[in-house]
Design a protein around this motif. Structure first.
Motif, PDB file in Angstrom:
ATOM      1  N   PHE A   1       0.813  -1.211   0.000  1.00  0.00           N
ATOM      2  CA  PHE A   1       0.000   0.000   0.000  1.00  0.00           C
ATOM      3  C   PHE A   1       0.857   1.276   0.000  1.00  0.00           C
ATOM      4  CE2 PHE A   1      -2.854  -3.244   1.545  1.00  0.00           C
ATOM      5  CZ  PHE A   1      -4.044  -2.933   0.904  1.00  0.00           C
ATOM      6  N   GLN A   2       2.164   1.125   0.240  1.00  0.00           N
ATOM      7  CA  GLN A   2       3.044   2.288   0.190  1.00  0.00           C
ATOM      8  C   GLN A   2       3.203   2.800  -1.234  1.00  0.00           C
ATOM      9  OE1 GLN A   2       6.868   1.581   1.930  1.00  0.00           O
ATOM     10  NE2 GLN A   2       7.516   3.710   1.814  1.00  0.00           N
ATOM     11  N   ASP A   3       3.122   1.894  -2.212  1.00  0.00           N
ATOM     12  CA  ASP A   3       3.205   2.279  -3.631  1.00  0.00           C
ATOM     13  C   ASP A   3       2.072   1.557  -4.368  1.00  0.00           C
ATOM     14  OD1 ASP A   3       4.031   3.392  -5.972  1.00  0.00           O
ATOM     15  OD2 ASP A   3       5.802   2.119  -6.233  1.00  0.00           O
ATOM     16  N   ALA A   4       0.852   1.863  -3.963  1.00  0.00           N
ATOM     17  CA  ALA A   4      -0.314   1.118  -4.444  1.00  0.00           C
ATOM     18  C   ALA A   4      -0.617   1.339  -5.915  1.00  0.00           C
ATOM     19  CB  ALA A   4      -1.536   1.498  -3.612  1.00  0.00           C
ATOM     20  N   HIS A   5      -0.066   2.387  -6.516  1.00  0.00           N
ATOM     21  CA  HIS A   5      -0.355   2.694  -7.913  1.00  0.00           C
ATOM     22  C   HIS A   5       0.771   2.253  -8.858  1.00  0.00           C
ATOM     23  CE1 HIS A   5      -3.983   4.934  -6.937  1.00  0.00           C
ATOM     24  NE2 HIS A   5      -3.304   5.533  -5.967  1.00  0.00           N
ATOM     25  N   ASN A   6       1.814   1.632  -8.300  1.00  0.00           N
ATOM     26  CA  ASN A   6       2.939   1.220  -9.151  1.00  0.00           C
ATOM     27  C   ASN A   6       3.360  -0.208  -8.820  1.00  0.00           C
ATOM     28  OD1 ASN A   6       5.046   1.196 -10.938  1.00  0.00           O
ATOM     29  ND2 ASN A   6       6.289   2.710  -9.872  1.00  0.00           N
ATOM     30  N   THR A   7       4.424  -0.381  -8.046  1.00  0.00           N
ATOM     31  CA  THR A   7       4.959  -1.720  -7.791  1.00  0.00           C
ATOM     32  C   THR A   7       4.023  -2.580  -6.954  1.00  0.00           C
ATOM     33  OG1 THR A   7       6.184  -0.816  -5.896  1.00  0.00           O
ATOM     34  CG2 THR A   7       7.364  -1.004  -7.998  1.00  0.00           C
ATOM     35  N   GLY A   8       3.223  -1.963  -6.082  1.00  0.00           N
ATOM     36  CA  GLY A   8       2.313  -2.743  -5.244  1.00  0.00           C
ATOM     37  C   GLY A   8       0.911  -2.840  -5.787  1.00  0.00           C
ATOM     38  N   TYR A   9       0.696  -2.390  -7.031  1.00  0.00           N
ATOM     39  CA  TYR A   9      -0.654  -2.306  -7.585  1.00  0.00           C
ATOM     40  C   TYR A   9      -1.347  -3.672  -7.646  1.00  0.00           C
ATOM     41  CZ  TYR A   9      -4.426  -1.520 -10.926  1.00  0.00           C
ATOM     42  OH  TYR A   9      -5.647  -1.475 -11.539  1.00  0.00           O
ATOM     43  N   GLN A  10      -0.663  -4.670  -8.197  1.00  0.00           N
ATOM     44  CA  GLN A  10      -1.302  -5.969  -8.405  1.00  0.00           C
ATOM     45  C   GLN A  10      -1.686  -6.625  -7.088  1.00  0.00           C
ATOM     46  OE1 GLN A  10       1.019  -8.629 -10.825  1.00  0.00           O
ATOM     47  NE2 GLN A  10      -0.755  -9.764 -11.504  1.00  0.00           N
ATOM     48  N   LEU A  11      -0.796  -6.564  -6.106  1.00  0.00           N
ATOM     49  CA  LEU A  11      -1.090  -7.181  -4.813  1.00  0.00           C
ATOM     50  C   LEU A  11      -2.200  -6.425  -4.091  1.00  0.00           C
ATOM     51  CD1 LEU A  11      -0.531  -9.287  -2.700  1.00  0.00           C
ATOM     52  CD2 LEU A  11       1.401  -7.925  -1.888  1.00  0.00           C
ATOM     53  N   VAL A  12      -2.203  -5.114  -4.201  1.00  0.00           N
ATOM     54  CA  VAL A  12      -3.266  -4.329  -3.566  1.00  0.00           C
ATOM     55  C   VAL A  12      -4.621  -4.691  -4.163  1.00  0.00           C
ATOM     56  CG1 VAL A  12      -4.220  -2.003  -3.365  1.00  0.00           C
ATOM     57  CG2 VAL A  12      -1.811  -2.402  -2.847  1.00  0.00           C
ATOM     58  N   GLN A  13      -4.697  -4.790  -5.491  1.00  0.00           N
ATOM     59  CA  GLN A  13      -5.960  -5.156  -6.133  1.00  0.00           C
ATOM     60  C   GLN A  13      -6.392  -6.563  -5.756  1.00  0.00           C
ATOM     61  OE1 GLN A  13      -7.798  -2.919  -7.818  1.00  0.00           O
ATOM     62  NE2 GLN A  13      -6.174  -1.454  -7.300  1.00  0.00           N
TER      63      GLN A  13
END
Length: 267
Positions: free
Chosen positions: A116-128
């Motif tokens: 969630f620290q980089d929810a729009h880039n590297t962490g996007y897939q896991l966040v979704q």
């Protein structure tokens, strides 16, 4: 690899080839398996060659999968614990060095620790994926009613199909699927223990290891327990090469099941 209108992912079949080779080696070299020069170096060298070729792609995650197959086969085959321990320590040190050396690997690792620290880039897939799992609650939103699969969750039909299942069928649906996998792996265990020949037992164990690792690693990635890695869910994810390899594994286990059944009845 493109073959006319078809494309084949060699890694899916390399796993089976490696498991068959290790089963043959462990069964025919039992008297040498505890020696370093003839019992440890050959299987580690073959696996290391495959891992080196994968790292040239680069495909770090697939190399980890092959190393995992080698580890479990060595444990089952009777390799000395001291050799396994030092090999595991060297492998972990090498994996950390490779992760630090390549910026994108380090970013993916950090994103796994806090997506969630980089929810729009590297962490996007896991966040979704986590949003899909959370939206499913206990009974899910209904079959076919997933919102995350509508271009929000990448690879929703493949590596992250369990996140969509969790959203549509909820905790109950995921529990049923996990119970079915547990039943499948219990049957695999019975097949392994029912083999009279040592080579057949090791082969069945290696094939089962491929299926178990695929299911466990896929669930771990989808739930955020392990760093993102493209491991399809056996028998569920879309993909021609993975489906063919999985069906090969199941076919071999069914063949061993007939042998185990005949031996059990005769004894």
């Amino acid at each position: 690899i493109r073959l006319g209108p078809l494309s084949i992912q060699p890694m899916e079949f390399v796993k089976i080839a490696l498991a068959l080779y290790l089963a043959y080696f462990m069964s025919t070299k039992q008297q040498l398996i505890k020696t370093f020069s003839r019992g440890v170096i050959p299987p580690f060298a073959v696996t290391g060659l495959f891992c080196f070729l994968l790292l040239l792609q680069p495909d770090f995650g697939s190399a980890v999968v092959l190393a995992g197959i080698l580890f479990f086969m060595c444990v089952a085959g009777g390799t000395r614990f001291i050799y396994i321990f030092f090999s595991l320590a060297l492998a972990c040190a090498g994996a950390m060095a490779l992760a630090i050396a390549e910026p994108y690997r380090l970013r993916r690792l950090l994103a796994f620790l806090d997506p969630f620290q980089d929810a729009h880039n590297t962490g996007y897939q896991l966040v979704q994926s986590l949003l899909a799992i959370g939206s499913g609650s206990f009974f899910g939103v209904g079959v076919g009613a997933s919102r995350q699969k509508m271009f929000y969750l990448p690879e929703a039909h493949n590596d992250f199909i369990m996140a969509v299942l969790a959203e549509e069928m909820g905790f109950v649906g995921v529990s049923i699927v996990m119970a079915l996998f547990a039943l499948l792996f219990w049957r695999c265990y019975r097949i392994i223990m029912g083999q009279r020949e040592l080579r057949d037992r090791f082969t069945a164990f290696g094939i089962t290891t491929i299926l178990v690792m695929g299911a466990v690693m896929n669930l771990a990635v989808v739930m955020g327990v392990a760093p993102p890695k493209g491991v399809p869910m056996p028998l569920m994810s879309y993909g021609g090469s993975n489906l063919m390899a999985t069906m090969l594994c199941v076919g071999l286990l069914l063949n061993f099941s007939r042998t185990a059944g005949a031996w059990t009845r005769s004894s």
